[in-house]
Design a protein around this motif. Structure first.
Motif, PDB file in Angstrom:
ATOM      1  N   SER A  58       0.756   3.900  -3.015  1.00 35.51           N
ATOM      2  CA  SER A  58       0.388   5.284  -2.721  1.00 35.51           C
ATOM      3  C   SER A  58       1.506   6.242  -3.110  1.00 35.51           C
ATOM      4  O   SER A  58       1.245   7.354  -3.590  1.00 35.51           O
ATOM      5  CB  SER A  58       0.061   5.436  -1.230  1.00 35.51           C
ATOM      6  N   HIS A  59       2.766   5.810  -2.923  1.00 33.67           N
ATOM      7  CA  HIS A  59       3.907   6.641  -3.306  1.00 33.67           C
ATOM      8  C   HIS A  59       3.918   6.864  -4.816  1.00 33.67           C
ATOM      9  O   HIS A  59       4.120   7.995  -5.296  1.00 33.67           O
ATOM     10  CB  HIS A  59       5.204   5.977  -2.856  1.00 33.67           C
TER      11      HIS A  59
ATOM     12  N   TYR B 105      -1.952  -2.754 -10.221  1.00 33.97           N
ATOM     13  CA  TYR B 105      -2.441  -3.352  -8.976  1.00 33.97           C
ATOM     14  C   TYR B 105      -3.690  -4.192  -9.238  1.00 33.97           C
ATOM     15  O   TYR B 105      -3.833  -5.295  -8.699  1.00 33.97           O
ATOM     16  CB  TYR B 105      -2.754  -2.265  -7.960  1.00 33.97           C
TER      17      TYR B 105
ATOM     18  N   ILE C  30       1.405   6.667  -6.887  1.00 35.44           N
ATOM     19  CA  ILE C  30       0.249   7.445  -7.341  1.00 35.44           C
ATOM     20  C   ILE C  30       0.381   8.906  -6.919  1.00 35.44           C
ATOM     21  O   ILE C  30       0.004   9.818  -7.658  1.00 35.44           O
ATOM     22  CB  ILE C  30      -1.053   6.835  -6.777  1.00 35.44           C
ATOM     23  N   ARG C  31       0.942   9.117  -5.723  1.00 37.90           N
ATOM     24  CA  ARG C  31       1.036  10.487  -5.206  1.00 37.90           C
ATOM     25  C   ARG C  31       1.929  11.363  -6.087  1.00 37.90           C
ATOM     26  O   ARG C  31       1.630  12.547  -6.310  1.00 37.90           O
ATOM     27  CB  ARG C  31       1.576  10.462  -3.773  1.00 37.90           C
TER      28      ARG C  31
ATOM     29  N   GLY D   9       0.822  -1.210   0.000  1.00 33.13           N
ATOM     30  CA  GLY D   9       0.000   0.000   0.000  1.00 33.13           C
ATOM     31  C   GLY D   9       0.854   1.257   0.000  1.00 33.13           C
ATOM     32  O   GLY D   9       0.551   2.238  -0.694  1.00 33.13           O
ATOM     33  N   ALA D  10       1.951   1.236   0.776  1.00 36.58           N
ATOM     34  CA  ALA D  10       2.852   2.395   0.807  1.00 36.58           C
ATOM     35  C   ALA D  10       3.509   2.612  -0.551  1.00 36.58           C
ATOM     36  O   ALA D  10       3.640   3.754  -1.017  1.00 36.58           O
ATOM     37  CB  ALA D  10       3.913   2.184   1.884  1.00 36.58           C
TER      38      ALA D  10
END
Length: 363
Positions: free
Chosen positions: A146-147, A194, A149-150, A142-143
């Motif tokens: 999210s990294h 994903y 995508i961010r 998840g990290a």
């Protein structure tokens, strides 16, 4: 002397099988005759079986050490009753029987209870460890996602703010919109990777594997020429397989592109397709720096990448997921300083195979 009491106590306390074991103990005693001993055994085991219905649930909520002690105490108490009953029947003092009732049975129950508790403890520890690793994998994946995508979303937000400026000329506006589109497309690709990992959703169709391998090689040829890398292919003709054409191309593209990026100072990439009786193997070998044993073992993990900050490992994670969904296998070998080999094996359609090999060299 028989030791029926030991499995009865263990089974009734730990498995709640007191009724079944009690009836079985009475039946077994019946083979030795229907005498006073049979009547006393029937009363003993049927009474204990009835009581075990109530004591088993309470027993299981105790602590492990308490369960062992309670099992031993119950066995000892019943052993005393058995000894007194035997003394009443025989009117003698059979010390060997007393030893069995007062020592062998409690010790046997204690040892078995101890091993059961240790086994339960080991299983709980194993399950806890597996669950912890799963949670750790989910958190790190998840990290990583999210990294990834961010970063494009942050850039996209910046260009949206720039586009709010009314003083932008048309050329700047088109440039910002183009970059904004690229960043949003990057975020979409991460999400798609994903989703592909969690549910590959394979669309099966028959297609020529050699044609797909050739297409991927041709598309990577400019990148290879730029880095002074030679690509050698050893391919048979008309290898027909069943699977998802687009997703397999994605897998091949990902592995070959990683190989090219690993050979920063030039090298050789060899792509070989090997036919077997019911499978076909795609062997992709590079002459890059290679990987250590520890790195190879972690290949395909969703949060692990040998590229450092340039990757999250999502690419190979998707590759492994797609190959498994196509009923195939993937295997990687590497040696530091000698390069890396990926082997993908897929089921073939034997009737459509022509076993004739040809070689092409792309420079």
């Amino acid at each position: 002397m028989d030791l029926r009491l030991i499995p009865f106590i263990i089974g009734s306390l730990y498995a709640g099988m007191g009724i079944i074991l009690g009836i079985l103990a009475v039946i077994v005693r019946g083979f030795f005759g229907f005498d006073l001993g049979f009547i006393l055994n029937a009363l003993l085991y049927l009474t204990l079986a009835h009581i075990s219905i109530k004591w088993a649930p309470k027993f299981l909520v105790l602590l492990p050490k308490q369960r062992i002690l309670v099992a031993v105490y119950i066995t000892l108490a019943i052993g005393i009753l058995q000894g007194l009953a035997l003394d009443f029947i025989t009117q003698e003092h059979p010390w060997g029987a007393y030893t069995a009732y007062l020592f062998i049975q409690p010790i046997g129950v204690g040892l078995i209870a101890f091993f059961l508790e240790e086994l339960c403890k080991s299983n709980k520890f194993k399950n806890h460890k597996v669950e912890t690793k799963r949670l750790e994998a989910v958190e790190q994946m998840g990290a990583a996602i999210s990294h990834e995508i961010r970063n494009p979303l942050t850039a996209a937000l910046g260009f949206v703010q720039l586009l709010e400026n009314d003083q932008l000329n048309e050329e700047e506006r088109e440039l910002y919109l183009s970059i904004l589109k690229q960043e949003l497309h990057s975020a979409e690709n991460v999400i798609q990777d994903y989703l592909t990992f969690s549910d590959p959703n394979i669309e099966k169709e028959k297609f020529d594997l050699i044609q797909e391998v050739t297409n991927v090689v041709h598309s990577l040829k400019p990148h290879a020429q730029k880095n002074e890398i030679r690509i050698i292919t050893v391919l048979p003709k008309n290898v027909i397989i069943e699977g998802d054409r687009q997703k397999l191309r994605q897998c091949l593209m990902n592995i070959m592109k990683n190989a090219l990026e690993a050979m920063e100072n030039g090298g050789l990439l060899k792509v070989k397709v090997i036919l077997h009786y019911s499978t076909v193997t795609i062997r992709i070998k590079d002459t890059g720096p290679g990987m250590t044993k520890e790195q190879i073992e972690r290949i395909g993990e969703p949060y692990y990448s040998t590229k450092g900050d340039r990757g999250t490992g999502l690419g190979l994670m998707v590759v492994f997921s797609i190959i498994r969904a196509m009923n195939g296998t993937i295997h990687a070998e590497s040696e530091v300083g000698k390069g890396t080999v990926f082997e993908i094996s897929l089921p073939t359609i034997p009737s459509d195979i022509e076993i004739r090999t040809m070689s092409n060299i792309y420079i």
